[in-house]
Design a protein around this motif. Structure first.
Motif, short mmCIF file in Angstrom:
data_model
loop_
_atom_site.label_atom_id
_atom_site.label_comp_id
_atom_site.label_asym_id
_atom_site.label_seq_id
_atom_site.Cartn_x
_atom_site.Cartn_y
_atom_site.Cartn_z
N GLU A 12 21.59 21.18 -21.20
CA GLU A 12 20.19 21.21 -20.77
C GLU A 12 20.09 21.15 -19.25
O GLU A 12 19.29 21.88 -18.64
CB GLU A 12 19.45 20.03 -21.41
CG GLU A 12 18.00 20.28 -21.67
CD GLU A 12 17.40 19.18 -22.54
OE1 GLU A 12 17.01 19.50 -23.68
OE2 GLU A 12 17.33 18.01 -22.10
N ALA A 13 20.91 20.31 -18.64
CA ALA A 13 20.91 20.19 -17.17
C ALA A 13 21.41 21.49 -16.53
O ALA A 13 20.86 21.95 -15.52
CB ALA A 13 21.77 19.00 -16.74
N TYR A 14 22.44 22.10 -17.13
CA TYR A 14 22.96 23.37 -16.60
C TYR A 14 21.86 24.44 -16.58
O TYR A 14 21.72 25.20 -15.62
CB TYR A 14 24.15 23.85 -17.45
CG TYR A 14 24.63 25.23 -17.09
CD1 TYR A 14 25.58 25.43 -16.09
CD2 TYR A 14 24.13 26.36 -17.75
CE1 TYR A 14 26.02 26.71 -15.75
CE2 TYR A 14 24.56 27.64 -17.42
CZ TYR A 14 25.50 27.81 -16.42
OH TYR A 14 25.92 29.07 -16.10
N LEU A 15 21.04 24.46 -17.65
CA LEU A 15 19.99 25.48 -17.76
C LEU A 15 18.93 25.34 -16.66
O LEU A 15 18.22 26.30 -16.38
CB LEU A 15 19.33 25.39 -19.14
CG LEU A 15 20.04 26.18 -20.24
CD1 LEU A 15 19.63 25.69 -21.62
CD2 LEU A 15 19.75 27.68 -20.09
N LYS A 16 18.86 24.17 -16.05
CA LYS A 16 17.92 24.01 -14.92
C LYS A 16 18.49 24.66 -13.66
O LYS A 16 17.75 24.91 -12.71
CB LYS A 16 17.64 22.52 -14.69
CG LYS A 16 16.86 21.88 -15.83
CD LYS A 16 16.27 20.52 -15.42
CE LYS A 16 15.33 19.99 -16.49
NZ LYS A 16 16.04 19.42 -17.66
N THR A 17 19.82 24.92 -13.65
CA THR A 17 20.44 25.51 -12.45
C THR A 17 20.81 26.97 -12.65
O THR A 17 20.96 27.70 -11.70
CB THR A 17 21.73 24.74 -12.09
OG1 THR A 17 22.71 24.96 -13.12
CG2 THR A 17 21.47 23.25 -11.96
N SER A 18 21.02 27.41 -13.90
CA SER A 18 21.46 28.78 -14.17
C SER A 18 21.06 29.18 -15.58
O SER A 18 21.04 28.35 -16.48
CB SER A 18 22.98 28.88 -14.03
OG SER A 18 23.43 30.17 -14.45
N LYS A 19 20.75 30.46 -15.73
CA LYS A 19 20.41 31.01 -17.07
C LYS A 19 21.53 31.94 -17.56
O LYS A 19 21.31 32.74 -18.47
CB LYS A 19 19.10 31.80 -17.00
CG LYS A 19 17.93 31.02 -16.40
CD LYS A 19 17.47 29.89 -17.28
CE LYS A 19 16.20 29.24 -16.74
NZ LYS A 19 16.01 27.89 -17.30
N THR A 20 22.69 31.85 -16.95
CA THR A 20 23.79 32.78 -17.26
C THR A 20 24.85 32.10 -18.11
O THR A 20 25.20 30.94 -17.87
CB THR A 20 24.43 33.28 -15.95
OG1 THR A 20 23.44 33.97 -15.19
CG2 THR A 20 25.61 34.23 -16.23
N VAL A 21 25.35 32.84 -19.09
CA VAL A 21 26.43 32.33 -19.93
C VAL A 21 27.39 33.48 -20.25
O VAL A 21 26.96 34.63 -20.42
CB VAL A 21 25.87 31.66 -21.21
CG1 VAL A 21 25.08 32.65 -22.06
CG2 VAL A 21 26.98 31.01 -22.03
N VAL A 22 28.67 33.16 -20.29
CA VAL A 22 29.71 34.15 -20.60
C VAL A 22 30.26 33.86 -22.00
O VAL A 22 30.62 32.71 -22.30
CB VAL A 22 30.86 34.07 -19.57
CG1 VAL A 22 31.97 35.06 -19.92
CG2 VAL A 22 30.33 34.33 -18.16
N VAL A 23 30.29 34.90 -22.84
CA VAL A 23 30.85 34.77 -24.19
C VAL A 23 32.11 35.63 -24.27
O VAL A 23 32.02 36.86 -24.35
CB VAL A 23 29.84 35.24 -25.26
CG1 VAL A 23 30.41 35.02 -26.66
CG2 VAL A 23 28.50 34.53 -25.09
#
Ligand code: NI
Length: 245
Positions: A12-23
């Motif tokens: 949740e905290a990460y999502l406040k800093t970035s909306k990017t994810v690698v799969v």
């Protein structure tokens, strides 16, 4: 940053800093008599892990199975139907989008997945487009060896005997990632046959009796794997920064 080693408040905290994810996406399939079954998982995973040490993007655990029906006549291969892989990708995207991820990057290690991943992306976008709605996220599919400059590097490192399957580039990466992936056998012929259609599992095995296509796996070394991983990781970071912008 690895999703599997985080808690939900950390995500949740990460999502406040970035909306990017690698799969990372791979395949569990034969890679010739000296290549390990997890080659196509290990390659994108080690490159993504190296990249996240340069710039802390979030990476999920890899999808371990892919479209590998043509390898099924070799023991150990596990294949998903394209429709299963498409459905899996759709559910992964729906889950990540539900949490607010807006840039979802599929980092692929298996050429046989490419068309199916592109089709999955079209299914995801089409669900919005056909309703006349704007899609809230962007997707990207990238094969690790097609990162800018990496295919040219492979051709330079392996001017003869790179081939198309069980290649010394991917085996070098597995040797760098895991000492236990190293094999010292010398398959015959040194350079495997090449140029036939892959087709179904029977025709693949007939055309490529030991599982390799055009490759000389004895060219693979741990040092070349290190070079490939580090240059690929830098290219991945640059691409993710552009994708996230
Ligand atoms: Ni492979």
């Amino acid at each position: 940053m690895r999703l599997d080693l985080m808690t939900w408040p950390e995500v949740e905290a990460y999502l406040k800093t970035s909306k990017t994810v690698v799969v990372p996406v791979g395949s569990t399939e034969q890679h010739g008599p000296t290549g390990v079954m997890g080659t196509d998982i290990i390659c994108p995973e080690i490159i993504a892990k190296t990249a996240t040490e340069i710039d802390p993007f979030l990476i999920t655990p890899p999808l371990p199975f892919g479209q590998a029906q043509h390898h099924l006549d070799f023991a150990g291969t596990i294949a998903l139907r394209p429709s299963t892989l498409i459905a899996t990708v759709q559910d992964v995207v729906a889950s990540l989008s539900h949490h607010g991820f807006q840039r979802i990057y599929f980092f692929n290690g298996h050429g046989g997945n490419t068309a199916t991943l592109e089709a999955a992306m079209a299914e995801c976008y089409g669900a919005f487009s056909l309703r006349g709605e704007a899609c809230p996220y962007r997707l990207k599919v990238r094969n690790w060896w097609e990162l800018p400059g990496i295919f040219e590097l492979c051709k330079r490192l392996f001017p003869r005997g790179h081939g198309g399957h069980g290649a010394p580039s991917e085996l070098s990466v597995t040797h760098y990632a895991y000492d236990e992936a190293m094999r010292r056998d010398k398959p015959e012929p040194k350079i495997a046959p090449f140029g036939h259609d892959y087709g179904d599992a029977c025709s693949f095995r007939a055309a490529y009796p030991d599982g390799r296509a055009g490759a000389d796996p004895t060219l693979a070394t741990k040092a070349l794997g290190e070079q490939l991983v580090h240059q690929s990781a830098q290219a991945l970071v640059r691409e993710l920064q552009a994708f996230s912008a």
